[in-house]
Design a protein around this motif. Sequence first.
Motif, PDB file in Angstrom:
ATOM      1  N   UNK A   1     -10.093 104.099 106.399  1.00  0.00           N
ATOM      2  CA  UNK A   1     -10.268 102.662 106.593  1.00  0.00           C
ATOM      3  C   UNK A   1      -8.987 101.869 106.361  1.00  0.00           C
ATOM      4  N   UNK A   2      -7.883 102.552 106.080  1.00  0.00           N
ATOM      5  CA  UNK A   2      -6.624 101.845 105.820  1.00  0.00           C
ATOM      6  C   UNK A   2      -6.163 101.039 107.028  1.00  0.00           C
ATOM      7  N   UNK A   3      -6.585 101.439 108.218  1.00  0.00           N
ATOM      8  CA  UNK A   3      -6.207 100.705 109.421  1.00  0.00           C
ATOM      9  C   UNK A   3      -7.373  99.901 109.987  1.00  0.00           C
ATOM     10  N   UNK A   4      -8.415  99.735 109.183  1.00  0.00           N
ATOM     11  CA  UNK A   4      -9.529  98.875 109.572  1.00  0.00           C
ATOM     12  C   UNK A   4      -9.035  97.429 109.653  1.00  0.00           C
ATOM     13  N   UNK A   5      -9.435  96.736 110.699  1.00  0.00           N
ATOM     14  CA  UNK A   5      -8.938  95.383 110.957  1.00  0.00           C
ATOM     15  C   UNK A   5      -9.188  94.440 109.786  1.00  0.00           C
ATOM     16  N   UNK A   6     -10.358  94.531 109.166  1.00  0.00           N
ATOM     17  CA  UNK A   6     -10.718  93.607 108.090  1.00  0.00           C
ATOM     18  C   UNK A   6     -10.437  94.173 106.698  1.00  0.00           C
ATOM     19  N   UNK A   7     -10.849  95.401 106.478  1.00  0.00           N
ATOM     20  CA  UNK A   7     -10.800  95.972 105.134  1.00  0.00           C
ATOM     21  C   UNK A   7      -9.453  96.604 104.800  1.00  0.00           C
ATOM     22  N   UNK A   8      -8.711  97.022 105.820  1.00  0.00           N
ATOM     23  CA  UNK A   8      -7.511  97.814 105.603  1.00  0.00           C
ATOM     24  C   UNK A   8      -6.516  97.239 104.615  1.00  0.00           C
ATOM     25  N   UNK A   9      -6.102  95.992 104.818  1.00  0.00           N
ATOM     26  CA  UNK A   9      -5.074  95.407 103.952  1.00  0.00           C
ATOM     27  C   UNK A   9      -5.566  95.256 102.519  1.00  0.00           C
ATOM     28  N   UNK A  10      -6.854  95.053 102.327  1.00  0.00           N
ATOM     29  CA  UNK A  10      -7.415  94.923 100.974  1.00  0.00           C
ATOM     30  C   UNK A  10      -7.378  96.249 100.225  1.00  0.00           C
ATOM     31  N   UNK A  11      -7.416  97.347 100.990  1.00  0.00           N
ATOM     32  CA  UNK A  11      -7.339  98.671 100.378  1.00  0.00           C
ATOM     33  C   UNK A  11      -5.906  99.087 100.104  1.00  0.00           C
ATOM     34  N   UNK A  12      -4.947  98.498 100.826  1.00  0.00           N
ATOM     35  CA  UNK A  12      -3.543  98.877 100.678  1.00  0.00           C
ATOM     36  C   UNK A  12      -2.894  98.214  99.465  1.00  0.00           C
ATOM     37  N   UNK A  13      -3.080  96.909  99.303  1.00  0.00           N
ATOM     38  CA  UNK A  13      -2.362  96.173  98.259  1.00  0.00           C
ATOM     39  C   UNK A  13      -2.765  96.671  96.870  1.00  0.00           C
ATOM     40  N   UNK A  14      -1.840  96.553  95.923  1.00  0.00           N
ATOM     41  CA  UNK A  14      -2.047  97.118  94.583  1.00  0.00           C
ATOM     42  C   UNK A  14      -2.824  96.207  93.652  1.00  0.00           C
ATOM     43  N   UNK A  15      -2.745  94.881  93.867  1.00  0.00           N
ATOM     44  CA  UNK A  15      -3.101  93.941  92.814  1.00  0.00           C
ATOM     45  C   UNK A  15      -4.551  93.469  92.792  1.00  0.00           C
ATOM     46  N   UNK A  16      -5.397  93.898  93.663  1.00  0.00           N
ATOM     47  CA  UNK A  16      -6.812  93.487  93.635  1.00  0.00           C
ATOM     48  C   UNK A  16      -7.700  94.624  93.155  1.00  0.00           C
ATOM     49  N   UNK A  17      -7.133  95.497  92.333  1.00  0.00           N
ATOM     50  CA  UNK A  17      -7.827  96.731  91.953  1.00  0.00           C
ATOM     51  C   UNK A  17      -7.742  97.016  90.458  1.00  0.00           C
ATOM     52  N   UNK A  18      -8.628  97.911  90.033  1.00  0.00           N
ATOM     53  CA  UNK A  18      -8.547  98.513  88.708  1.00  0.00           C
ATOM     54  C   UNK A  18      -8.545 100.021  88.919  1.00  0.00           C
ATOM     55  N   UNK A  19      -7.588 100.702  88.286  1.00  0.00           N
ATOM     56  CA  UNK A  19      -7.391 102.133  88.509  1.00  0.00           C
ATOM     57  C   UNK A  19      -7.617 102.919  87.220  1.00  0.00           C
TER      58      UNK A  19
END
Length: 319
Positions: free
Chosen positions: A148-166
């Motif tokens: 889904x990294x290249x999904x039109x809507x979700x992709x960029x949200x999965x790429x960026x580091x700062x909207x996540x908890x790891x």
Amino acid sequence: MSEISIIVPVYNVEKYLENCIESILNQTFKDFELILVDDGSTDNSGKICDIYEKKDSRIKVIHKNNGGLSSARNAGIDIAGSKYIGFVDSDDSIHPKMYEVLYNLIKKYKSDISCCNYKRTYDIFSKEHKALNLKEVIEMSNIETIEKLYDKDLGVRLVVAWNKLYHKRLFDNIRYKVGRLHEDEFMAHRILYNSKKITYVDNELYYYLQREGSIMSKKSYKRKVDTLLSKSDRMRFCNKVGLTSMSDNICKTYEFEFFNLYKQLLNEDSENAEFLKEIRRDFILNLYILLRQKDIHIKEKISCLIFAISPKVYRICFN
């Protein structure tokens, strides 16, 4: 030991830094350490970090020579003492419940990464927060997420580091690539692949400030080169771990984008010579993948092979 280490790379953001720090300190989830990494700031950012460190025992400050965003994040990861890690950029801010939501998602769904949506904002002093009603949670495996990294809507949200908890263990053998722009593009596929489960909720809990002069707003050939190299890196990674369909999909656009950028650099000043050498070296690493790609026409494969052997001959034959 706190549950979450929140890492904030800081460089010349005195106008925005206090708003960022306050939004973190005002989290409803309180069991965290805040690591402020002053990456050689020449304004008052470093002093602001020191002032806050004296105010709140949860804050740790690192002062280091300027090395860029990746270097600063890595420095924070190196000293993080918590089970989970989060990142916030120093000119952005977050919803008071962001880490509460992300932490609960990880615990409830036993995921390695939790992720939320973000909102682009133009107001650094906005304190207005609507009532939070959680939207539907999406559960994904590592492979599903990478796809889904290249999904039109979700992709960029999965790429960026700062909207996540790891989960911190995901970083045991991984660090951000120093000296690269688009560092998240180089990291995303690796960190996601190391995860077993990723949970996503569509609430906008991270406020991404749009401002002139930021790293992302500056255009240069360096940015174009690093964008191409990040795509190349992901293509090879997916090929290596057996995600051949993903690698093939990237390959389809990589070849076109490579030659397009190569021609742009060739027609510019001689200062781009190092960029030309860099992307050609990288291209050679991808030659096997390009030559075995079924969707690439035989004439294109021949041109790729000739270019790898001699760019001068390639220009004679195909220009």
